[in-house]
Design a protein around this motif. Structure first.
Motif, mmCIF file in Angstrom:
data_model
loop_
_atom_site.group_PDB
_atom_site.id
_atom_site.type_symbol
_atom_site.label_atom_id
_atom_site.label_comp_id
_atom_site.label_asym_id
_atom_site.label_seq_id
_atom_site.Cartn_x
_atom_site.Cartn_y
_atom_site.Cartn_z
ATOM 1 N N ALA A 230 13.452 4.566 -7.413
ATOM 2 C CA ALA A 230 14.312 5.768 -7.117
ATOM 3 C C ALA A 230 13.386 6.721 -6.625
ATOM 4 C CB ALA A 230 14.918 6.986 -8.166
ATOM 5 N N THR A 231 12.034 6.943 -7.549
ATOM 6 C CA THR A 231 10.880 7.624 -6.407
ATOM 7 C C THR A 231 10.677 7.414 -6.000
ATOM 8 O OG1 THR A 231 10.035 8.019 -9.390
ATOM 9 C CG2 THR A 231 8.493 8.272 -7.004
ATOM 10 N N ALA A 232 10.509 6.581 -4.915
ATOM 11 C CA ALA A 232 10.183 5.772 -3.680
ATOM 12 C C ALA A 232 10.921 6.240 -2.587
ATOM 13 C CB ALA A 232 9.595 4.215 -3.603
ATOM 14 N N VAL A 233 12.299 6.461 -2.902
ATOM 15 C CA VAL A 233 13.168 6.132 -1.956
ATOM 16 C C VAL A 233 13.518 8.177 -1.678
ATOM 17 C CG1 VAL A 233 16.173 6.577 -1.647
ATOM 18 C CG2 VAL A 233 14.756 5.242 -2.856
ATOM 19 N N GLU A 234 12.833 9.097 -2.704
ATOM 20 C CA GLU A 234 12.630 10.227 -3.143
ATOM 21 C C GLU A 234 12.054 10.600 -2.032
ATOM 22 O OE1 GLU A 234 12.108 13.790 -5.577
ATOM 23 O OE2 GLU A 234 12.843 12.535 -6.281
ATOM 24 N N ARG A 235 10.353 10.139 -2.414
ATOM 25 C CA ARG A 235 9.054 10.590 -1.670
ATOM 26 C C ARG A 235 9.501 9.682 -0.573
ATOM 27 N NH1 ARG A 235 4.348 9.169 -5.746
ATOM 28 N NH2 ARG A 235 5.174 11.023 -7.748
ATOM 29 N N LEU A 236 9.465 8.562 -0.049
ATOM 30 C CA LEU A 236 9.106 7.777 1.584
ATOM 31 C C LEU A 236 10.466 7.853 2.096
ATOM 32 C CD1 LEU A 236 7.105 4.620 -0.570
ATOM 33 C CD2 LEU A 236 6.481 7.020 1.038
ATOM 34 N N GLN A 237 11.561 8.093 1.786
ATOM 35 C CA GLN A 237 12.944 8.215 3.180
ATOM 36 C C GLN A 237 13.248 8.817 4.063
ATOM 37 O OE1 GLN A 237 15.236 6.245 4.570
ATOM 38 N NE2 GLN A 237 16.922 6.916 2.805
ATOM 39 N N GLY A 238 13.120 7.675 5.372
ATOM 40 C CA GLY A 238 12.286 9.148 6.593
ATOM 41 C C GLY A 238 11.041 9.272 6.493
ATOM 42 N N ARG A 239 10.117 8.453 6.509
ATOM 43 C CA ARG A 239 8.786 9.538 6.430
ATOM 44 C C ARG A 239 7.812 8.040 7.399
ATOM 45 N NH1 ARG A 239 7.206 13.954 4.249
ATOM 46 N NH2 ARG A 239 8.722 14.500 2.593
ATOM 47 N N SER A 240 7.240 7.977 7.703
ATOM 48 C CA SER A 240 6.132 7.468 8.807
ATOM 49 C C SER A 240 5.073 6.850 7.910
ATOM 50 C CB SER A 240 5.560 8.208 10.135
ATOM 51 O OG SER A 240 7.192 8.504 10.845
ATOM 52 N N ASP B 188 0.588 -1.422 0.202
ATOM 53 C CA ASP B 188 -0.321 0.069 0.148
ATOM 54 C C ASP B 188 0.912 1.296 -0.420
ATOM 55 O OD1 ASP B 188 -2.474 1.376 0.308
ATOM 56 O OD2 ASP B 188 -1.749 1.940 2.168
ATOM 57 N N ALA B 189 2.029 1.405 0.602
ATOM 58 C CA ALA B 189 3.008 2.191 0.390
ATOM 59 C C ALA B 189 4.094 2.660 -0.361
ATOM 60 C CB ALA B 189 3.881 2.469 2.049
ATOM 61 N N PHE B 190 3.858 1.748 -0.864
ATOM 62 C CA PHE B 190 4.791 1.704 -2.355
ATOM 63 C C PHE B 190 4.673 1.377 -3.434
ATOM 64 C CE2 PHE B 190 8.101 0.299 1.428
ATOM 65 C CZ PHE B 190 8.823 1.409 1.231
ATOM 66 N N SER B 191 3.095 1.232 -3.314
ATOM 67 C CA SER B 191 3.022 0.795 -5.285
ATOM 68 C C SER B 191 2.246 2.275 -5.277
ATOM 69 C CB SER B 191 1.779 0.167 -4.649
ATOM 70 O OG SER B 191 0.359 0.438 -3.745
ATOM 71 N N ARG B 192 2.229 3.811 -4.200
ATOM 72 C CA ARG B 192 2.120 5.202 -4.840
ATOM 73 C C ARG B 192 2.914 6.177 -5.565
ATOM 74 N NH1 ARG B 192 -0.970 6.694 0.937
ATOM 75 N NH2 ARG B 192 -1.139 4.516 1.673
ATOM 76 N N CYS B 193 3.813 4.956 -5.424
ATOM 77 C CA CYS B 193 5.177 5.182 -6.469
ATOM 78 C C CYS B 193 5.281 4.647 -7.482
ATOM 79 C CB CYS B 193 6.587 5.421 -5.188
ATOM 80 S SG CYS B 193 6.395 6.471 -3.998
#
Length: 226
Positions: A167-177, A134-139
């Motif tokens: 790469a998009t997932a790293v940019e958007r989700l790194q360090g996120r809750s 659910d979290a990563f499929s948004r990327c």
């Protein structure tokens, strides 16, 4: 331990040359919430500021009896003489240090590829295949997800259809809750060429080989969170 005055800031030393910032953050996040992080690659040192002195002290107490080995070196740590960590602003001269703070955008991770290795900390809800999908499929198009526990840490492998999506997932989700204040994501690229899933289970699923009905059923069956 150390004779320094207790502080929220921990000074890490004796780091191997191939140590990554993601490795250090994953180790530290086991003991509490990180406010700021400064990695000094050339000096092979780092400074970590926790939210409380108690969290910093818990890390030092643990290392005293359970040393952490990075490569061929034992991680050395002590209280810093700094009461808090000041992160250089974007106007400061460029240096070899890399910093991560509450308002800092992480630099690009070394490596590339379709597969990401995620470490989840400050866990408030179970780390399931459905939650990661659910979290990563948004990327982008998530092809495979595997969740596992390694050395007491909840981790996951997420394979995308294309490297650009990873790469998009790293940019958007790194360090996120993933949730409000919980399930913080620490992401790095995996060296694996492909995630092998022999059969789908609660801990692993090949979404690329599943039809839409099967995917929907998996997500409903394993849904977690608020």
């Amino acid at each position: 331990m150390t004779d320094c005055v207790p502080s929220k800031v921990i000074h890490l030393r004796n780091l191997p040359e191939d140590c990554s910032e993601a490795d250090l953050r994953a180790i530290c996040e086991v003991f509490g919430t990180i406010n700021r992080f400064l990695y000094m690659a050339r000096k092979q040192q780092a400074l970590v500021e926790f939210t409380t002195i108690e969290e910093a002290d818990s890390m030092l107490s643990s290392l005293e009896y359970n040393p952490i080995r990075l490569g061929n070196r034992n991680l050395m740590a002590q209280f810093s003489n700094k009461p808090e960590l000041t992160i250089p602003t974007i106007d400061a001269p460029v240096s070899s240090s890399r910093s991560v703070g509450a308002d800092y955008k992480p630099p690009p991770l070394a490596g590339s590829g379709r597969i990401l290795l995620i470490t989840v900390t400050n866990i408030q809800f179970p780390v399931t295949v459905a939650a990661m999908y659910d979290a990563f499929s948004r990327c982008g198009g998530v092809a495979k997800v595997v969740t596992f526990n390694k050395n007491g840490r909840e981790q996951a492998l997420v394979q995308f259809a294309r490297a650009e999506e990873a790469a998009t997932a790293v940019e958007r989700l790194q360090g996120r809750s993933m949730y409000a204040g919980g399930n913080v994501l620490s992401i790095q690229y995996s060296n694996l060429p492909d995630v092998t899933i022999k059969c789908n289970s609660e801990r692993a699923h090949n979404f690329a080989a599943s039809d839409s009905d099967e995917t929907a059923a998996v997500l409903r069956r394993n849904k977690t969170g608020p």
